[in-house]
Design a protein around this motif. Structure first.
Motif, PDB file in Angstrom:
ATOM      1  N   LEU A 308      53.137  44.527  33.776  1.00  0.00           N
ATOM      2  CA  LEU A 308      53.799  43.389  33.155  1.00  0.00           C
ATOM      3  C   LEU A 308      54.613  43.834  31.947  1.00  0.00           C
ATOM      4  O   LEU A 308      54.201  44.707  31.194  1.00  0.00           O
ATOM      5  CB  LEU A 308      52.759  42.354  32.708  1.00  0.00           C
ATOM      6  CG  LEU A 308      51.817  41.834  33.801  1.00  0.00           C
ATOM      7  CD1 LEU A 308      50.731  40.966  33.176  1.00  0.00           C
ATOM      8  CD2 LEU A 308      52.590  41.052  34.853  1.00  0.00           C
ATOM      9  N   ASP A 313      56.063  37.360  32.290  1.00  0.00           N
ATOM     10  CA  ASP A 313      55.801  37.712  33.688  1.00  0.00           C
ATOM     11  C   ASP A 313      54.628  36.930  34.269  1.00  0.00           C
ATOM     12  O   ASP A 313      54.350  37.043  35.464  1.00  0.00           O
ATOM     13  CB  ASP A 313      55.502  39.206  33.803  1.00  0.00           C
ATOM     14  CG  ASP A 313      56.749  40.057  33.621  1.00  0.00           C
ATOM     15  OD1 ASP A 313      57.858  39.503  33.716  1.00  0.00           O
ATOM     16  OD2 ASP A 313      56.611  41.271  33.391  1.00  0.00           O
ATOM     17  N   LEU A 314      53.913  36.194  33.444  1.00  0.00           N
ATOM     18  CA  LEU A 314      52.790  35.390  33.912  1.00  0.00           C
ATOM     19  C   LEU A 314      53.201  33.922  33.978  1.00  0.00           C
ATOM     20  O   LEU A 314      54.060  33.478  33.209  1.00  0.00           O
ATOM     21  CB  LEU A 314      51.590  35.558  32.975  1.00  0.00           C
ATOM     22  CG  LEU A 314      50.947  36.953  32.950  1.00  0.00           C
ATOM     23  CD1 LEU A 314      49.823  37.000  31.924  1.00  0.00           C
ATOM     24  CD2 LEU A 314      50.419  37.334  34.330  1.00  0.00           C
ATOM     25  N   THR A 415      48.205  43.351  35.662  1.00  0.00           N
ATOM     26  CA  THR A 415      47.333  42.392  36.339  1.00  0.00           C
ATOM     27  C   THR A 415      47.138  42.792  37.790  1.00  0.00           C
ATOM     28  O   THR A 415      48.000  43.450  38.396  1.00  0.00           O
ATOM     29  CB  THR A 415      47.888  40.966  36.255  1.00  0.00           C
ATOM     30  OG1 THR A 415      46.921  40.048  36.799  1.00  0.00           O
ATOM     31  CG2 THR A 415      49.192  40.820  37.028  1.00  0.00           C
TER      32      THR A 415
END
Length: 530
Positions: A308, A313-314, A415
């Motif tokens: 990430l 990006d989440l 992640t």
């Protein structure tokens, strides 16, 4: 979410550890020297762990969201690069380093540690003081070189004496430590060093036959026949219950050359191959021999998570069950399954929101396509918990989502999907700290039930709560679904990446470190939420 956890597929892996370090310091284990050296009768129960169910998930790699990045070769260095810079698919191309470089060698250090040491036993425990019950600082595997002090220190239950080693701690010579004025010859140490720039540190083989004998040395034909007949008789009378390893407790017809019997589904690490009487044998890292046709090599899943660039990006949405997308029919909000639109498992998909239709929760994409919530694992941003510093590295494990996010302070950097305890409470909720880190450590249990297991050198193991650890799992590919008895299973590449990311780094050349008791800094926080 309880309902979601209860409908996960079966296939479990218990996790636990009993680090019986004293066995290395009492001279019970023979030095690991020479290709046919016996391993001794006492295997330290390093880790009590899991029954290895063996369903292999298919390797899938969709173009829009690759679930399995190209495998990082197990015997070649990873592609040079920055571990925190993703490639075009979002995957990493390099691993964070495991060992911290030692400071520059100075005349002062040379005067304090003038001797050269070589670990010749299977493993040598480094203790905080010259006492066998002193806290453990770490473990060195066979072949590791160290610098030591000049004079032996005695006491603390070590009959051969102790040497202080650089950069800290004491090793009992009973463990197998050769010390000299010049670097000892390591040509007689038959144990391969772990591959640190690979997803798998060793070569792993699965036992494929119940009652497979493992021999102290290469056996003759008659010894093999005797061993096989004894195993056949035992299995007919006792089922898959393992035969005792102690000579006094097992049937007299078992030849003395047999160290132990293992059943199908157990795993060993292999150090080499040998031939006797035109029959091929594999030599394990523990110095025993088994016939090659009774084992099969396992490579492990090459699945990789996502590097990430920051919290933008989440969230990341992972497909954990292959189910078709659905659409509203319009009239009456009835749903129609789109059988031609079925994202593959372990891929990522761009959902934008959650919606509720009737009593069911769905994820919805920008075009109105839907997927039930239970088929998705979501990686999301979590606020840094109290007690974790703004510059610290830490890890968040979400049990309901079966996801893991690694952070540097407040910034998410990696992640992936994981497999945790298959029943509520097996993976403990809370804020924990890493208690020990092991490049590899063995896990074994021998219950009467059919799910007995023995797994040598489980890779990239990081204990954070009693017997519960983060570690690589090469025996399954079911990440995103619960399946263990407590441990957090990651794919081998993901486990290796995380091992280098977390703190502390291992001293140069060490095989494990215990941050809670040593001078190497505290362990990274592991935050587990429901």
């Amino acid at each position: 979410m309880q309902r979601r956890r209860l409908i996960e597929g079966v296939g479990s892996f218990l996790c636990g550890v009993v680090l019986s370090a004293a066995v290395y310091e009492t001279g019970l284990r023979q030095p690991v020297v020479g290709p046919a050296a016996p391993a001794g009768d006492a295997d330290p129960p390093a880790d009590l762990a899991p029954p290895a169910a063996d369903p292999e998930a298919p390797a899938i790699s969709p173009e829009d969201a690759p679930a399995d990045a190209p495998a990082i070769a197990a015997d070649t260095p990873a592609t040079p690069g920055d571990p925190y810079t993703p490639d075009a698919n979002g995957s990493f191309t390099a691993y964070p380093p495991i060992h911290v470089p030692l400071p520059e060698w100075t005349p002062e250090l040379a005067a304090k540690y003038p001797k050269h040491g070589l670990v010749t036993g299977l493993a040598a425990v480094v203790r905080e003081r010259t006492e066998r019950d002193a806290p453990i600082l770490g473990i060195l595997r066979a072949g590791t070189r160290v610098r030591t002090d000049a004079e032996l220190s005695f006491g603390g239950g070590c009959t051969k004496g102790w040497h202080k080693v650089y950069p800290g701690g004491w090793i009992c010579l009973n463990a197998g430590l050769e010390v000299g004025d010049q670097p000892p010859d390591d040509g007689t140490v038959a144990t391969p060093r772990p591959r640190l720039d690979a997803a798998m540190p060793y070569e792993y083989w699965r036992v494929s036959h119940d009652g497979t004998p493992f021999f102290h040395r290469l056996p003759g034909f008659s010894e093999q026949d005797q061993a096989d007949m004894a195993a056949k008789t035992w299995l007919s009378e006792h089922g898959r219950s393992l035969m005792p390893t102690a000579t006094a407790d097992r049937p007299p017809e078992v030849p003395a050359v047999v160290k132990e019997y293992l059943n199908a589904g157990f795993y060993v690490t292999v150090a080499g191959e040998a031939v006797k009487s035109e029959r091929k044998f594999l030599r394990t890292l523990r110095g025993t021999f088994a016939r090659k046709y009774q084992l099969e090599q396992r490579e492990g899943s090459n699945f990789q998570g996502v590097v990430l660039r920051g919290e933008e990006d989440l969230p990341v949405h992972w497909i954990v069950r292959e189910t078709p997308l659905q659409r509203r029919s319009g009239e009456g909000e009835a749903l129609i399954k789109l059988e031609d639109k079925k994202p593959v498992r372990r891929s990522r998909y761009p959902f934008v929101r959650k919606v509720t239709i009737g009593t069911t929760r769905f994820y919805e994409d920008a075009e109105g396509n839907l997927m039930p919530e239970y088929a998705i694992g979501q990686s999301y941003k979590l606020k840094r918990p109290p007690g974790v510093g703004p510059e610290e590295k830490w890890v968040h494990v979400d049990l309901s989502e079966q996801t893991l996010v690694a952070y540097a302070g407040d910034r998410p950097v990696f992640t992936t999907i994981i497999s945790t305890g298959k029943e509520p409470g097996m993976t403990p909720v809370g804020v924990h700290r890493l208690q020990s880190k092991h490049i590899a450590t063995s896990m074994r249990d021998q219950p009467v039930e059919d799910d007995a297991y023995s797994i040598e050198d489980v890779p990239w193991t990081q204990y954070f709560h009693n017997n519960v650890a983060l570690h690589g799992a090469f025996w399954h590919g079911g990440f995103g679904l619960v399946r263990s008895h407590g441990c957090v299973n990651l794919s081998p590449p993901d486990a290796r990446w995380l091992f280098g990311f977390t703190e502390p780094a291992l001293p140069d050349g060490w095989h494990s470190v215990t941050p809670a008791t040593g001078p190497f800094g505290k362990g990274s926080a592991v935050v587990v939420t429901e």
